[in-house]
Design an enzyme around this catalytic site. Sequence first.
Site, PDB file in Angstrom:
ATOM      1  CE  LYS A  15     108.589 102.053 -17.960  1.00 40.69           C
ATOM      2  NZ  LYS A  15     107.463 102.575 -19.006  1.00 40.69           N
ATOM      3  CE1 TYR A  55     104.075 100.158 -15.299  1.00 40.45           C
ATOM      4  CE2 TYR A  55     106.881  98.908 -15.137  1.00 40.45           C
ATOM      5  CZ  TYR A  55     105.820 100.003 -15.253  1.00 40.45           C
ATOM      6  OH  TYR A  55     106.591 100.536 -16.189  1.00 40.45           O
ATOM      7  CG  ASN A 118     106.716 103.784 -22.573  1.00 42.74           C
ATOM      8  OD1 ASN A 118     107.635 103.294 -21.913  1.00 42.74           O
ATOM      9  ND2 ASN A 118     105.472 103.635 -22.185  1.00 42.74           N
ATOM     10  CG  HIS A 121     106.767 105.039 -14.517  1.00 43.84           C
ATOM     11  ND1 HIS A 121     105.935 104.476 -14.032  1.00 43.84           N
ATOM     12  CD2 HIS A 121     106.575 105.596 -12.824  1.00 43.84           C
ATOM     13  CE1 HIS A 121     104.736 105.135 -12.844  1.00 43.84           C
ATOM     14  NE2 HIS A 121     105.651 105.261 -12.713  1.00 43.84           N
ATOM     15  CD  GLU A 132     104.668 105.438  -9.552  1.00 46.46           C
ATOM     16  OE1 GLU A 132     104.962 106.310  -9.551  1.00 46.46           O
ATOM     17  OE2 GLU A 132     103.189 104.449  -9.319  1.00 46.46           O
TER      18      GLU A 132
HETATM   19  P1  IDP Z   1     101.793 105.012 -18.412  1.00 46.54           P
HETATM   20  O1  IDP Z   1     103.557 104.770 -18.573  1.00 46.54           O
HETATM   21  O2  IDP Z   1     102.181 105.988 -19.925  1.00 46.54           O
HETATM   22  O3  IDP Z   1     101.214 105.229 -17.147  1.00 46.54           O
HETATM   23  P2  IDP Z   1     100.594 102.906 -17.835  1.00 46.54           P
HETATM   24  O4  IDP Z   1      99.333 102.157 -18.968  1.00 46.54           O
HETATM   25  O5  IDP Z   1     100.985 102.783 -16.838  1.00 46.54           O
HETATM   26  O6  IDP Z   1     101.042 103.853 -19.177  1.00 46.54           O
HETATM   27  O7  IDP Z   1     101.603 101.795 -18.963  1.00 46.54           O
HETATM   28  C1  IDP Z   1     102.479 101.094 -17.768  1.00 46.54           C
HETATM   29  C2  IDP Z   1     103.848 100.742 -18.843  1.00 46.54           C
HETATM   30  O8  IDP Z   1     103.286  98.763 -19.717  1.00 46.54           O
HETATM   31  C3  IDP Z   1     103.645 101.677 -20.148  1.00 46.54           C
HETATM   32  O9  IDP Z   1     104.681 102.383 -20.016  1.00 46.54           O
HETATM   33  C4  IDP Z   1     104.623 100.918 -20.762  1.00 46.54           C
HETATM   34  O10 IDP Z   1     105.703 100.577 -21.199  1.00 46.54           O
HETATM   35  C5  IDP Z   1     104.010  99.289 -21.010  1.00 46.54           C
HETATM   36  N1  IDP Z   1     102.699  99.169 -21.734  1.00 46.54           N
HETATM   37  C6  IDP Z   1     101.123  99.754 -21.697  1.00 46.54           C
HETATM   38  N2  IDP Z   1     100.496  99.485 -22.403  1.00 46.54           N
HETATM   39  C7  IDP Z   1     100.875  98.707 -23.203  1.00 46.54           C
HETATM   40  C8  IDP Z   1     100.124  97.833 -24.223  1.00 46.54           C
HETATM   41  O11 IDP Z   1      99.078  98.055 -25.258  1.00 46.54           O
HETATM   42  N3  IDP Z   1     101.608  96.914 -25.204  1.00 46.54           N
HETATM   43  C9  IDP Z   1     102.729  97.340 -24.967  1.00 46.54           C
HETATM   44  N4  IDP Z   1     102.493  97.461 -23.416  1.00 46.54           N
HETATM   45  C10 IDP Z   1     102.258  98.119 -22.976  1.00 46.54           C
HETATM   46 MG    MG Z   2     101.094 104.622 -15.966  1.00 46.27          MG
END
Ligand code: IDP
Ligand code: MG
Length: 138
Positions: A15, A55, A118, A121, A132
């Site tokens: 990212k 997403y 974070n 992905h 994807e």
């Molecule tokens: P993942 O990346 O660990 O699979 P997902 O639930 O698929 O997590 O969420 C996709 C992305 O959305 C996360 O990697 C993060 O960047 C963002 N995200 C997920 N949950 C939150 C949240 O509660 N607050 C803000 N951003 C979030």
């Molecule tokens: Mg995910």
Amino acid sequence: MSDSNAVERTFVMLKPDALERGLIGEIISRLERKGLKPVRFLWRAVSPELAAKHYERLTSKPFYPLLEAYITRGPVLASIWEGRDAVAVVRRLVGATDPALAEAGTIRGDFGLDVTENLIHASDSPEAAEREIGLFFD
Ligand code: IDP
Ligand code: MG
């Protein structure tokens, strides 16, 4: 049930913060040292349309506008990795979604602190990986 001996491919996206913070090499190195093989890399921009497809499950969440602004603000490095049980193996190397909770030794656990930003992905199932890959690679 997935077969844990199967050679799979998975989709990984570094990212915008990974590039901004100079962590691209470190992250790729971790996947490589594990024994996973990179199959393709592509630097590309993410449009709001692509972000919404990728997403899909999250567009109605309150944090989605923040997520969209983040993922579209600069180039991402899309990649395909191959190896035994690659989907689950990469998810373990990546760590929990919230870097504050991710185990030390994982990519998010070692380098992140923000729940949106974070770094990386990784697909959560072989079906998601194929979907994807189709979205990010023509
Ligand atoms: P993942 O990346 O660990 O699979 P997902 O639930 O698929 O997590 O969420 C996709 C992305 O959305 C996360 O990697 C993060 O960047 C963002 N995200 C997920 N949950 C939150 C949240 O509660 N607050 C803000 N951003 C979030
Ligand atoms: Mg995910």
